[in-house]
Design a protein around this motif. Structure first.
Motif, short mmCIF file in Angstrom:
data_model
loop_
_atom_site.label_atom_id
_atom_site.label_comp_id
_atom_site.label_asym_id
_atom_site.label_seq_id
_atom_site.Cartn_x
_atom_site.Cartn_y
_atom_site.Cartn_z
N ASP A 440 0.76 -1.17 0.10
CA ASP A 440 -0.02 -0.09 0.09
C ASP A 440 0.88 1.28 0.00
N ASP A 441 0.36 2.28 -0.43
CA ASP A 441 0.94 3.83 -0.63
C ASP A 441 2.47 3.60 -1.06
N ASP A 463 0.80 5.42 -4.45
CA ASP A 463 0.16 6.23 -3.51
C ASP A 463 -0.61 7.34 -4.45
N GLU A 497 -3.67 4.52 -7.02
CA GLU A 497 -4.83 4.89 -6.11
C GLU A 497 -5.12 6.43 -6.11
MG MG Z 1 -2.90 3.61 0.01
#
Ligand code: MG
Ligand code: C2E
Ligand code: MG
Length: 538
Positions: A440-441, A463, A497
């Protein structure tokens, strides 16, 4: 002492025998390491050997051990003797015992820098350490706190039980304070029953408050002073660099006045010099109490955000995002409570609830749709590192009957940069269960590419911050493009994202991004709205 080329002792004189306590016959033929005290590391001896090799000489202070086990200091000078052809013949070592002088120096140093009564840093050393800590903090952009601690009721103990007992109590207080801070933090006794502490590192207001509360708790416990039991409490004032000032005088005097505020507020409490900091600390304490009840009170809910496959435009998975439905504040976003939950260890409970609820939902979608989306769940590293994480994960899958290949776990980069085998073992076990792993990110942390190869990850989520301005920031476009092609070559799927508008999504598609999650497609939905969305999008 003379040693041969193999460094074995071939001769010693009478003074050697006097200093070391060894007889000549006990040392002849032996290596001088028999004197070593263990106080120097191998690097020290390697440097000595290197000097002897290159310069033919070494001089310095060395700490050795006498035959009776006593440690002593000597000033040693070693010379390598060579014959006329430059061939090494022997080493000659001259040394004198300087233990007495060292001890005297040590005593002077201690007298000049430490409080002889408690062994704590005195004001001189405290100021020195403060200056040093401040330099480091300026360099690293860290905060430094000064705690001013004053005991409440100490005079009473002195008057009632006498000075001897008062002294004992001060010594015990010193120990209790030291137990609450790290070795690197400086504790000092300023006078009588007044203490000060310098705390540094990447601490924030909350961790300062936590440490101060620990000190308060410890000091408030009874003191057993031979035959009697005495009680005192403490009042603590805190000032912070750079918020409250940048010189020692300024910060100490502000910590002092915050300490008086603590006395006025009824003693046995902590006050920050800056009022907002007090309010912040209080709010957080309050939030913590409320947060611990969210599960019992059923105040957590999940929202689901679709993740679309670019090529087909269909929803292939959904990310579960937790929210706190607070009775007064309404919907509280995760950024406002996840970090606190991690800090107090409550994230395990929240994370467990989220995982179970999300799996239950995914199973429910499968009963309604043939091509139901997978469910992607955020896992905090604090939660992941708990020993029972995998067994809980297994239990939840068994309970909800969700197939492991319908589940994706989102981890953050911070977990992967820790070079420990346990992480790898655990991630591999999860992957072996059939669960997919996603980072993630990506791009906000260390973004080290090496770990992507090392760990069994199959999805990379770029991200929002990168995607936000890719259409007008060429540098971000280039970075996103680089991440995409790198991920492709490592066989990873990429989710962008935060795709918010058409132009961004178009650009991402141009750079062959597989999946997009963002407001352009949709915001996170609550449960029913998400099902309605699925009706049109799979
Ligand atoms: Mg994220
Ligand atoms: P995240 O995992 O990176 O989740 C994506 C966040 O980006 C979500 O914020 C989502 O609403 C937001 N977002 C999605 N599309 C867009 C967009 O187009 N533009 C913008 N500006 N933002 C977009 P949210 O729901 O506030 O969650 C924030 C973070 O909280 C999450 O970031 C995640 O790190 C954490 N979080 C959420 N739920 C959980 C959970 O159950 N457990 C844990 N440990 N963390 C969670
Ligand atoms: Mg996420």
């Amino acid at each position: 002492m003379v040693t041969n080329v193999d460094n074995n002792i071939v001769a010693v004189n009478q003074t050697f025998i006097l200093i070391t306590g060894y007889e000549e016959k006990e040392v002849l033929g032996r290596n001088p390491t028999l004197l070593s005290s263990g106080h120097h590391d191998t690097e020290f001896y390697q440097r000595m050997a290197a000097d002897l090799e290159s310069l033919g000489q070494w001089q310095g202070e060395i700490c050795n051990r006498r035959k009776n086990g006593e440690v002593f200091y000597e000033w040693l000078s070693v010379t390598a003797l060579r014959d006329e052809f430059g061939q090494l013949e022997s080493y000659v070592s001259l040394f004198s015992d300087i233990t007495k002088r060292k001890k005297a120096e040590d005593k002077i140093y201690r007298q000049a820098n430490y409080d002889s009564f408690t062994g704590l840093a005195n004001r001189n050393l405290f100021v020195d350490r403060f200056e040093h800590t401040l330099e480091l903090a300026q360099r690293d952009n860290n905060r430094v706190a000064i705690f001013f601690i004053d005991l409440d009721g100490f005079k009473n103990v002195n008057d009632t039980f006498g000075h001897a007992k008062g002294d004992m109590l001060l010594k015990l207080t010193t120990e209790r304070i030291k137990e609450s801070v790290r070795k690197a933090d400086t504790v000092s006794r300023l006078s009588g029953d007044k203490f000060a502490i310098i705390l540094s590192g990447d601490n924030d207001v909350f961790s300062f408050e936590k440490i101060a509360s620990q000190i308060l708790d410890k000091i408030a416990k009874p003191f057993h002073l031979i035959e009697i039991e005495a009680y005192v409490t403490a009042s603590i004032g805190i000032s912070i660099f750079p918020d409250d000032g940048s010189t020692y005088e300024e910060l100490l005097s502000k910590a002092d006045s915050a300490m008086y505020k603590a006395k006025e507020k009824g003693k046995n409490n902590v006050q920050f010099f800056t009022k907002e900091m007090d309010i912040k600390a209080q709010q957080r304490r309050h939030l913590e109490v409320e947060l611990r009840k969210v599960i019992v009170n059923k105040e957590l809910i999940l929202h689901y955000q679709p993740i679309h496959q670019v090529s087909s435009n269909k929803v292939v998975s959904a990310e579960a995002l937790v929210r706190w439905l607070h009775p007064i504040k309404g919907l509280v976003p995760p950024v406002d409570f996840i970090a606190l939950a991690e800090d107090i260890g409550f994230i395990t409970e929240i994370g467990g609830w989220v995982l179970e609820e999300a799996c239950k939902q995914a199973k429910c979608w499968q009963s309604q749709f043939d091509l139901a989306p997978k469910i992607s769940v955020n896992i905090s590293s604090v939660q992941f590192q708990r020993q029972d994480f995998i067994s809980k994960l297994e239990a939840i899958l068994a309970k909800t009957q969700l197939a492991p290949d319908s589940l994706i776990l989102e981890m953050t980069e911070s977990l992967l940069i820790q070079e420990d085998d346990q992480t790898l073992i655990q991630l591999s076990a999860i992957r072996a269960m059939g669960i997919e792993l996603s980072i993630d990110d990506f791009g906000t942390g260390y973004s080290s590419l090496s770990y992507l190869k090392r760990f069994p990850i199959s999805i990379l989520k770029i991200d929002c911050a990168f995607i936000k301005d890719i259409t007008f920031n060429a540098e971000n476009e280039a970075l996103a493009c680089a991440i995409l092609s790198m991920a492709k070559s490592l066989g990873l799927k990429v989710v962008a994202e935060g795709g918010e508008d058409y132009a961004q999504c178009q650009l991402l598609t141009k750079h062959q991004c597989d999946y997009i999650q963002g407001y352009f497609f949709s915001r996170p939905f609550e449960e029913h709205a998400f099902i309605a969305y699925l009706n049109d999008n799979i």
